[in-house]
Structures are given as structure tokens and as C-alpha cells.
Design an enzyme around this catalytic site. Structure first.
Site, PDB file in Angstrom:
ATOM      1  N   ASP A  38       0.869  -1.188   0.000  1.00 23.40           N
ATOM      2  CA  ASP A  38       0.000   0.000   0.000  1.00 23.40           C
ATOM      3  C   ASP A  38       0.905   1.236   0.000  1.00 23.40           C
ATOM      4  OD1 ASP A  38      -2.219   1.615   0.299  1.00 23.40           O
ATOM      5  OD2 ASP A  38      -2.750   0.904   2.299  1.00 23.40           O
ATOM      6  N   GLU A  80       2.576   5.211  -3.817  1.00 24.88           N
ATOM      7  CA  GLU A  80       2.513   6.254  -4.870  1.00 24.88           C
ATOM      8  C   GLU A  80       3.844   7.003  -5.017  1.00 24.88           C
ATOM      9  OE1 GLU A  80       0.332   5.913  -2.365  1.00 24.88           O
ATOM     10  OE2 GLU A  80      -1.196   4.837  -3.515  1.00 24.88           O
ATOM     11  N   ASP A  98      -9.358   3.996  -1.328  1.00 22.17           N
ATOM     12  CA  ASP A  98     -10.262   4.306  -0.219  1.00 22.17           C
ATOM     13  C   ASP A  98     -11.591   4.887  -0.690  1.00 22.17           C
ATOM     14  OD1 ASP A  98      -8.132   3.407   1.191  1.00 22.17           O
ATOM     15  OD2 ASP A  98      -7.515   5.357   1.953  1.00 22.17           O
TER      16      ASP A  98
END
Ligand code: NAG
Ligand code: NAG
Ligand code: NAG
Ligand code: NAG
Ligand code: NAG
Length: 945
Positions: free
Chosen positions: A540, A543, A615
Site C-alpha cells: 500500500d 505512490e 479508499d
């Protein structure tokens, strides 16, 4: 036990005082095009040129004298001249190549840029334009180059290859690509080509400089005025690349994920362009063109008779403007005639691609169908790998399962309620102080014991490992000491920022040495992994998400391996990270197919992991959006996609939760997940009848796993989507081009209910075939177009089986996919009016690489001929291989036959030189069931009906 009413009161209190998140996307954190230097400049440039119309004198031309044309190696090299104000030129290198699948690749770079930048830039930054995006995106090899023949004229060069012609106009530079005699794509149609060559900042007012054309803006060339990006040193000044492409006769374009928007992309003329820039977009809005967690700069256009693709191989911050000139959904049969020197011919969809830096590298594809475009794109970037079977089962996650007991209770509750489940997930709280690769030993004293317990029912554990490493413990210390962290702009120290654990450093997975370090963290006997064989990984925040960084990410002037600026590699960092994890898991255990979930991705990510849409929220509009986003991922070559079932933020009501499961069972990646503040909502906790509805949906997913796994197999061979937009199977039907609430999986047509209070839906059929309701084969729909008023009560999923198809299923409840390995098959055979039906089935052990290394797999073709015989033929597979041999015990236990005529009370089965009878039961008019025909699945058979 604390009084629940206290929690309820607290909850109501929080609801009242907290802002409503859907309105709360922090858009002030993110740049609009207008606030972004290179986007602002390129849009300005485009507007200026548009205003000047035909009086504009384009600046780019090919220098005829420099052209080197090599028919045999399929390349054209030369110099592309960019004219400056005083009539002098900047030389750019131009390369055009015909590559694999007859795609056309165009590459433009600045010649001797590093020399020209020279000592004027004293930082260690790499002065060459970044040219390794393709190295990461492509599937490990340079594409093959194909031969062409050419005609050179005074004003143009024409390449002929296959059914293609590429007419390359020298001045102004333009390429017109034709397929089977019809023009399809026009490169630089509007003269928006812009390569911002290296220039030094001479004065505050650069507009007078020879280097800056009157149509150019200097906005943000040497400094960034955006609030959180003011620290950007922009050492190399303006260096963007931009180009426009026209799609001739096309009205619909798709792809360029990730955005929470419609499947068919919108005209952006009156608003923001679509932005590709990987960020942790907290509380993202739907129906928007915001940047999100991942980027795939690949666009597909579809019209009857042909399909086109553009792959813009660039990993920097990128914006794409789309202008639609054609009428929506109107078939454009007009023959568009190009006048070779005019810019007045205009295509029906015009796109303008702008990237902050890097070389200009773009691949153009034109084929007959979108499926062929998918194959061509995948032949460059790789196809999805065949997943570990458990990973297409159901995943149960939340932030967080608290301790060993909690994990085992959740797993046990699935079993005791007879609800299948394949994996339990651990979010960031399992590690000691969010220091990844450690365990909180109070909560998880013996992870291997817990994993072994899960393994007893074939369940797996998935644990999160993020790229931010808390400062001051062995792993982050190692990263700093070995100089494999992302570095500050001066290259001296590891960059420090903030994320979940507080101050952190980020491993630079572009660095080959980082791989070796990463391998050690995942090795056998490591604290995280021990000797487990059922622990898989979730990557996760890659980015990368940096709480105190500009736009919630890394400053663009940080340095990576090779002294490449972060600016150049931003959109592919997430891919390098999850690939490093994949490689480490393979290094540790080369027998088991690793499963990795990633949030950030780039072109090529499909080779090694699954993605989810981040999300989302427990709201109906996010449920609808999830299907559009998954379909877009499928079009963009990354089919292993899903969304958090139930919504990450907030608490869904029962209706929404039921509908979400009924929709989520079709996501190739199927996981329920929720925020730490959400109430628990594991299916076994729910009241009836909702629990039962959800259980039925989950059981349907498991029944259809043979279909889904076969679709994965085909995707791994051909790049075909797993969730197919309706137009994939019928690209001649323009009526389906905008449909994004309905799709195919194989021959199953799915129309999930995604509206509140809806008990009837309309189902669109793209052709004249008959579609049988999967749950009631006596009813069917037929006739192209919308079919209104299809029943869809809360316990119903509109699901149809296309006539002429054969669908393999497994009907027994098991606690996990692993325990289904040898279960018998039930075949649904739907014979069309000509007496034919066809289907296929792929089988392997579902977890090892033996399918690849030992060809221990089975691919069957199933068919009905002339309404008389049903048969299975082995297309691939060898019954002597251990797993295929072991399948002799797996039988066909039932055949549900729809549309067969004159079937007697028994049928004859032939297999392996033997014959026997099987009993036939009549279910309803036109429907019979062949009971227990008993043939083994692993060799050819025939049933005479
Ligand atoms: C680099 O700077 C020097 C002066 O320091 C200047 O003469 C030269 O033109 C500059 N180079 C470029 C490429 O602008
Ligand atoms: C291009 O234009 C020139 C001048 O108008 C004309 O002579 C020539 O035939 C044209 N070429 C093509 C391929 O249309
Ligand atoms: C997991 O369970 C299988 C039986 O389903 C067993 O063969 C295997 O050894 C187990 N693995 C571990 C690590 O316990
Ligand atoms: C790690 O352990 C697995 C299972 O015990 C074994 O198959 C594998 O070869 C080991 N890996 C290495 C690198 O020794
Ligand atoms: C659905 O029905 C409920 C109860 O009748 C109502 O409050 C709600 O507004 C309805 N929602 C929509 C979208 O119609």
C-alpha cells in the site's frame, strides 16, 4: 464488556461533529492544470495555436537530408528540427519504428542534452531525458522490429507494412496512419508537438528570449508557485513533452486509468484534463478527472470495423485533454480525405498528451477489434500472470484484525456459518509500532502457529508492507546505511518525510541493490515470514504517499538510483516497489505463486500483482463507480482489479451491503475491507435475511471459479479483459459503447443492481442471441437493445447465459478454494438454434509454477455438434503429468442441458475406449439434466444425446 449504548452515543456524536467526507476531498492539496507549470504552458500553447488557425507557422519539421531509412530493420532515423524565433534550430533525434504486431513507435529526444546542460546545472541530477520508462513497462525485452517498404517524396515519406500505411509529412511534421486503406490516427494533427528544449534562465522576462516562442508561456518554468511545491528546485527548467493525436471516425475513447469516472472518457474542453499522477487521494470524489493512486498511459478507441490504441510511454506527471467533435454514438462512415499539407481536416476525437519531462516515446496501434488492441498492448507490457487460485476467492480484510485470536475467530466464524473465505488480512497495526517486517509480539506471539491454523482449512494470511520505513530501526537503518533510500535533491542524505509510523525513509526500489536488501527481509527464517507458505503481501502507500510532501507525495526533485529525478519516475515508482516484493517472494520460494496487492501501479503492473481502487466510501455512487473503474482497468490491460466491498469509509446499510456483495463477486479481485472507525460487518455477523443473501452471492462466486480461472488463463495468454465491457464482444454495436453498468465474464452477461430501492432493472443486449436467466433457465431475453423491467429483488442478481455457450461450475460448498481442487464439475450447456454450443475450461494445481515449468496443466475445449453430441477435447495437457494424472478422480457429476431436442431417458457416454449409459431427468420444457455421467475431467469424452 463495555456498555454498547456508550459506543452508540459516541458514534452519533462523532457523526454530528465530523465533516461529511464526500464533500471533503482536499482539492487544495492537488494542482489543477492551471497551477501546474507544464500543463499550464502546454494548454496555453494549444490555445494560442488554435486561435491563430491556418496562419500559424508550425515549428517542427523533418530534415530530409538526415533521414536514414532501413526497410529491413524497420526503422527510420533522422533529425527533427525545432525552429526558434531567429530562424535557427534545435536538433531533436527522431526515430520511427515498426514493431511487434505492426505497431508504430515514435521516439523524440534532445540530441546531446547532457552536453548542452553541461556545467550550468551543478547538482548531481542526471541531465539526460529519462528514457527508462519503457524498460520498466515492457515485459523484459525490446519489441521486435518488422520490415517495411517505403516511398520517399519531396514532402513526405510513406511506409508500407502489412495492411498499414504511415504517411510521414516532413513539413509541418505530421504522421497519418492508415489501416486497410482508411485513415485512423493522425499524429500532430493540430501542431501541438512541443519539446521544451534545455534553456537557461536569462532574465525574469524570458518571453523576449530567442528560446521562448510568442505562442509559449513561461509559467512555472524555473519555480513552482503552488503552495506545497514551492521548494521544488526545478534544476533543469522547463522540459515538458507534448503531442496531439486525432482518432479519425472514432467517437469513444477508453482507458488511461486511474480515474473515478465513466468508462467512455469525457470531453475535457470545459474543465480539467484527465491527470495521470500517482497520489494518495484521500476521500476521492466520483465522476471526476482527478489523479488517483495509479497510472496507465494507454488509451483505446473503438468504432465499427476497427479499434486503435495509444500507449504514451512516460512515467512523469501527465495530463490528457480530450476533445470530441463527432456526434455521440453516430456511426461515421464518411471517407475523410486528407489534404497533405493542411491542418484543416479534423478527426472526431482529438487528444492532447502532456508530460512534465522525459523522452517522447509513443506507440500507436490499429487493429480490427478492441480485443486485438488488448493483445498488442499486452505483447509489449506483458499479460496478467496466472493467479494463485486462493487469490480469486473471497478476501476478508479490515483495518484492523487485532490479534491472533481475532484473526482465528473471524476465520472460524466463516467456517461455522458455512461461508467460503480464502484469506484474512492484516493492515498496519500488526507490526510493532508500524515498523514493517516486525510483529507486535503481544498481539501476535506466534505468527507461524496462526498461519498454520489458517492453513488447516486452506486459508491464507495477507499482511501489509509499505515503502515508508520508520527511522531508527534495523530495516530503515539498513536502507540508509546501504544508500538505497530515495535521496534529497543534493543527493547527500536519505530523504525523510512523514507517514503512518511518523518520520520515515523510503526504499528506492529503482536501485538493483535495494532488491538484494529486500530479499533478505522476506527470506526464509526472517521475522516477518518465518517458514510460512501461506503468507502473502499487500503493498500500500506506494505512490508514494507522504503525509507532509507536496500533493501528498514525494518532492519532485528528490533523486533515485542513476540520479534520476523523482519527477521523471514518479508514476512508475509504485511498480518498482511491488515488483521488488514479487521478486523477493520468488527468490524465497520459487514454487508458490506469490500474491501481491498494490495500490499504486503503472503500465506493466499487471504482470506481478492485483490492484484495488483505494479508499472508497459506503455510498451507492461508489458502488456504481467501482464497476466503471474495474472495466477501465480491464481495457487498460490490468484485469486483476477490484474495489473494497462495502466501502472503506463509513457504514453501509444492509441493502447497500447486499448489493455490494452481489456486485463484488464479479470483481476479478474480490475483497471486503473497511476503515478502523467502521463497524464490523463480516458476513457472519449480519442479520437475516441479509446474511443469507450475501452467503448466496459468495457461493455463486465460488461455483463460478472454474469460469473465472479460465478467463484468467485466457487473459494471461491473450491480454483479453476478464470483465469485458459489452462492446468487446460486439464492437459493431455502437449502442453499447457507453454502457458501463453491465458486462460480460466469458459468456455470462451480468447486470448488477447498483441503485438504492431498485427491484427492477433494464438489461441491454448487444445482439440477437437468446440470453437465458442463469437462475431460471426457463426464462430468457432476446432482441437487441434495452429490456426493461427485469426483476431484481434484493435476493436477485440479473445474470444471463448466452446461447451457444458451455459453462463449467463446481457446486459444492467448501471452506476455501484449496479444498475445492478435486471437486466434481457441473456443466451448463446452452444449445443455440443451429444445434451448437462451445466453451472451454482451464485447470492446474492453482498454486505452483508446475503449469509453466512442467506444463502440468489442462486446457479443454467443450462443444456440442449438431445437437447430437457433447464432447470434451484436450487442447493442451498431458495426462502423464502428476497433477493432470491426479485429476482422473475428478468427474463430471451433472450436465444441465438447455435447448436440446428429442433427448431420450438415457444417454451414452464414451471415454477412453469404454462406453456407458447415464440417466436423463426432465427439469422443465427444453431443459434436461444428465445425472452423474461420471466421466473424468482429464481426458477426452463424448456424450451422445
Ligand atoms: C551555460 O552558462 C554559460 C555561462 O555560465 C553560458 O555561456 C552558456 O551558454 C550556458 N549554456 C547553455 C546551454 O545555456
Ligand atoms: C500533396 O500536395 C501537393 C501540393 O498541393 C500535391 O502536388 C501532391 O500531389 C499531394 N500529395 C498527396 C499524396 O496528396
Ligand atoms: C497446509 O495444509 C496442507 C493440507 O491442506 C498441508 O499439506 C500442508 O503441509 C500445510 N502447510 C503448512 C505449512 O502447515
Ligand atoms: C524456503 O523454504 C521453502 C519451503 O520450505 C523452500 O521450498 C525454499 O527452497 C526455501 N528457499 C530458499 C531460498 O532456501
Ligand atoms: C429508498 O427508500 C427509502 C425508504 O422508503 C427512502 O427514504 C429513500 O429516500 C429511497 N431512496 C431513493 C434513492 O429513492
Amino acid at each position: 464488556m463495555p456498555d454498547r449504548s456508550v459506543f452508540l452515543l459516541l458514534f452519533i456524536f462523532l457523526l454530528v461533529i465530523l465533516p461529511v467526507p464526500s464533500e471533503a476531498v482536499k482539492d487544495y492539496l492537488f494542482k489543477k492544470c492551471d497551477q501546474s507549470g507544464f500543463c499550464h504552458r502546454n494548454r496555453h500553447f494549444a490555445n494560442e495555436i488554435l486561435e491563430q488557425g491556418d496562419s500559424y507557422q508550425p515549428r517542427y519539421s523533418i530534415d530530409l537530408a538526415t533521414l536514414q531509412i532501413d526497410d529491413q530493420s524497420g526503422t527510420v532515423d533522422g533529425i527533427l528540427l525545432k525552429q526558434l524565433n531567429d530562424g535557427t534550430y534545435v536538433d531533436l533525434s527522431l526515430k520511427i519504428a515498426v514493431i511487434t504486431d505492426h505497431s508504430l513507435r515514435l521516439t523524440v529526444d534532445e540530441i546531446d542534452r547532457d552536453v548542452r546542460v553541461g556545467g550550468n546545472v551543478t547538482t548531481p541530477v542526471n541531465k539526460v531525458r529519462y528514457n527508462e520508462a519503457s524498460t520498466w513497462a515492457f515485459d523484459g525485452k525490446d519489441p521486435k522490429q518488422l520490415k517495411f517498404t517505403h516511398e520517399l517524396q519531396s514532402d513526405s515519406l510513406i511506409l508500407h507494412y502489412g495492411d498499414y500505411n504511415a504517411q510521414i509529412q516532413l513539413y509541418p511534421f505530421k504522421i497519418s496512419l492508415s489501416y486497410k486503406g482508411a485513415e485512423q490516427l493522425i499524429v500532430n494533427e493540430r501542431s501541438l508537438l512541443n519539446v521544451e528544449h534545455y534553456r537557461t534562465k536569462v532574465s525574469e522576462d524570458d518571453a523576449n528570449s530567442n528560446d521562448v516562442a510568442p505562442e509559449e508561456s513561461t509559467f512555472g518554468s524555473y519555480s513552482d508557485s503552488f503552495k506545497d511545491s514551492k521548494g521544488d528546485t526545478l534544476p533543469l527548467g522547463p522540459e515538458s513533452v507534448a503531442l496531439d493525436f486525432g482518432f479519425v471516425g472514432y467517437n469513444h475513447v477508453y482507458g488511461i486509468p486511474e480515474h473515478a469516472d465513466s468508462l467512455s472518457l469525457k470531453d475535457t474542453t470545459d474543465g480539467e484534463p484527465y491527470r495521470l499522477f500517482n497520489v494518495d487521494i484521500f476521500e476521492y470524489p466520483v465522476q471526476d478527472r482527478y489523479q488517483m493512486y495509479g497510472s496507465i498511459p494507454f488509451m483505446v478507441a473503438v468504432k465499427p470495423g476497427s479499434s486503435a490504441g495509444i500507449f504514451w510511454v512516460n512515467s512523469a506527471d501527465t495530463y490528457v485533454d480530450i476533445k470530441k467533435n463527432g456526434e455521440e454514438d453516430m456511426v461515421d462512415e464518411r471517407k475523410i480525405i486528407i489534404e497533405n499539407s493542411s491542418r484543416s481536416s479534423s478527426s472526431s476525437v482529438q487528444t492532447h498528451w502532456m508530460s512534465e519531462n522525459g523522452v517522447l516515446d509513443v506507440i500507436l496501434m490499429v487493429k480490427d477489434t478492441p480485443a486485438e488492441i488488448s493483445r498488442a498492448y499486452g505483447s509489449l507490457t506483458g499479460y496478467v500472470s496466472l493467479p494463485n487460485m486462493f487469490s480469486i476467492g473471497y478476501h476478508q480484510s479490515r483495518w484492523n484484525y487485532n490479534d491472533e485470536k481475532d484473526v482465528l475467530d473471524v476465520a472460524g466464524n466463516f467456517d461455522s456459518h458455512m461461508i467460503p473465505c480464502d484469506a484474512i488480512w492484516l493492515d498496519i497495526e500488526y507490526a510493532e509500532g508500524k515498523k514493517y517486517f516486525t510483529w507486535n509480539k503481544d498481539a501476535f506471539p506466534n505468527p507461524e502457529r496462526m498461519e498454520a491454523k489458517l492453513n488447516e482449512t486452506g486459508k491464507k494470511l495477507v499482511a501489509i508492507i509499505d515503502p515508508h520505513l520508520k527511522t531508527g530501526y534495523s530495516v530503515s537503518d539498513g536502507v540508509v546505511k546501504e544508500r538505497i533510500a530515495i535521496r534529497n535533491a543534493d543527493s547527500k542524505d536519505a530523504y525523510k518525510g512523514h507517514s503512518w509510523p511518523g518520520e520515515s525513509v523510503w526504499i528506492d526500489t529503482l536501485n538493483p541493490r535495494a532488491q538484494l536488501f529486500w530479499n533478505k527481509q522476506f527470506a526464509n527464517g526472517s521475522q516477518l515470514m518465518g517458514y510460512s507458505t501461506n503468507l502473502h503481501i499487500w503493498n500500500d502507500m506506494n505512490e508514494p504517499s507522504i503525509f507532509n510532501g507536496p500533493e501528498t507525495s514525494a518532492p519532485k526533485d528528490l533523486l533515485h538510483y542513476g540520479n534520476w529525478e523523482h519527477r521523471s519516475v514518479h508514476n512508475l515508482f509504485g511498480l518498482t516497489y511491488h515488483e521488488a516484493t514479487y521478486n523477493s517472494l520468488i527468490e524465497r520460494n520459487s514454487h508458490i505463486r506469490p500474491f501481491i496487492l498494490t495500490r499504486s501501479f503503472f503500465a506493466g503492473s499487471q504482470r506481478t500483482c492485483a490492484m484495488w481502487t483505494g479508499d472508497n466510501m459506503a455510498r451507492w455512487e461508489y458502488l456504481r463507480e467501482s464497476i466503471r473503474m474495474c472495466l477501465t482497468m480491464n481495457v487498460a490491460g490490468f484485469p486483476f482489479a477490484g474495489a473494497d466491498v462495502g466501502g472503506f469509509f463509513h457504514n453501509p446499510d444492509m441493502e447497500l451491503l447486499v448489493r455490494w456483495y452481489q456486485t463484488g463477486i464479479w470483481y476479478p479481485f474480490f475483497r471486503a475491507h473497511s476503515h478502523i472507525d467502521s463497524r464490523r460487518r463480516e458476513p457472519f455477523l449480519l442479520d437475516e435475511p441479509y446474511q443469507d443473501y450475501i452467503k448466496e452471492a459468495l457461493l455463486l462466486r465460488y461455483k463460478l471459479l472454474p469460469v473465472l480461472y479460465t478467463q484468467f488463463y485466457k487473459a494471461s495468454q491473450t491480454g483479453l479483459p476478464i470483465m469485458k465491457p459489452i462492446f468487446y464482444d460486439s464492437p459493431e454495436d455502437v449502442g453499447s459503447y457507453s454502457i458501463d453498468d453491465e458486462f460480460f465474464i466469458g459468456d455470462l452477461l451480468v447486470r448488477p443492481v447498483m441503485e438504492e430501492n431498485q427491484t427492477r432493472v433494464s438489461v441491454y443486449l448487444p445482439d440477437e442471441k437468446r440470453y437465458y436467466s442463469f437462475f431460471n433457465l426457463s426464462t430468457s431475453l432476446q432482441g437487441k437493445g434495452e429490456h426493461d423491467d427485469v426483476e431484481a429483488e434484493l435476493d436477485q442478481i440479473p445474470l444471463y447465459l448466452r446461447e451457444g455457450s458451455i459453462l463449467p461450475t463446481k457446486q459444492r460448498y467448501r471452506r476455501s478454494t484449496k479444498l475445492m481442487t478435486y471437486d466434481p464439475y457441473t456443466l451448463y450447456v446452452v444449445i443455440d438454434s443451429d444445434g451448437h454450443a462451445g466453451g472451454d475450461l482451464y485447470i492446474d494445481d492453482g498454486e505452483s509454477f508446475d503449469y509453466r515449468d512442467n506444463e502440468d496443466h489442462l486446457y479443454l475445449s467443450l462443444s456440442v455438434e449438431k445437437g447430437k453430441t457433447i464432447s470434451s477435447k484436450v487442447i493442451k495437457g498431458d495426462s502423464a503429468k502428476p497433477f493432470v494424472a491426479s485429476l482422473s478422480r475428478t468427474k463430471v457429476e451433472s450436465i444441465v442441458l438447455v435447448g436440446a431436442k428429442n433427448v431420450g431417458s438415457t444417454v451414452t457416454v464414451h471415454q477412453g475406449g469404454k462406453s456407458w449409459e447415464a440417466e436423463v431427468l426432465r427439469e422443465a420444457p427444453g431443459i434436461v439434466v444428465i445425472r452423474n455421467p461420471k466421466m473424468s475431467i482429464n481426458s477426452a469424452w463424448t456424450v451422445e444425446i
